[in-house]
Design a protein around this motif. Sequence first.
Motif: not given
Length: 196
Positions: A54-62
């Motif tokens: 699993l290669d996962l990059q997330v940018t969210g409205d934290l």
Amino acid sequence: MTEPRIVTVERATSETEIRLTLNLDGSGQVALQTGIGFLDHMLTALARHGRLDLDLQVTGDLDVDDHHTVEDTGLALGSAIDQALSDRRGIERFAHAYAPLDEALARVVVDLSGRPFARVDIPFVREVIGDVATENLTHFFQSLAMTGRMALHVDVLHGDNDHHKAEAAFKALAIALRRAVARTGSAEIPSTKGSL
């Protein structure tokens, strides 16, 4: 030799940007960053024990809260599983697993039926673990089931520590998924309907 089931999913909304590459036939290699430490910990356990790369990059409205990041990560991972399974030919389809973590015991039952349904019963006591709301951990499983087009039952049967309850649930999911996506060597679609 059978080709590995590898898929890349990108999801971009006004709330999150996600890029995810999943190998269902991996060895548990993980490179991920969601911006939520506890979610990273759970996803690492899921990938390692599920033997998923699993290669996962997330940018969210934290700056708002953790909801959209957790939800959209579940949606993206479910979509990746669905795409990697294609027509679901030659897979086990059904699986279950139990996983303990000290005093906590979780059971997960999965059917890669093509029909989304989720029942999640984790009796959390705390509202937050680390930097993620416990209600959003429940929502993660629901989101995963919807886009993964699977029936998913998650039950924590025993436990006192909420961290242990959550981690046991993710580990049980990992083991159940690993078994359900396993190739049988058959070319048949595992359904009396002839399609999933």
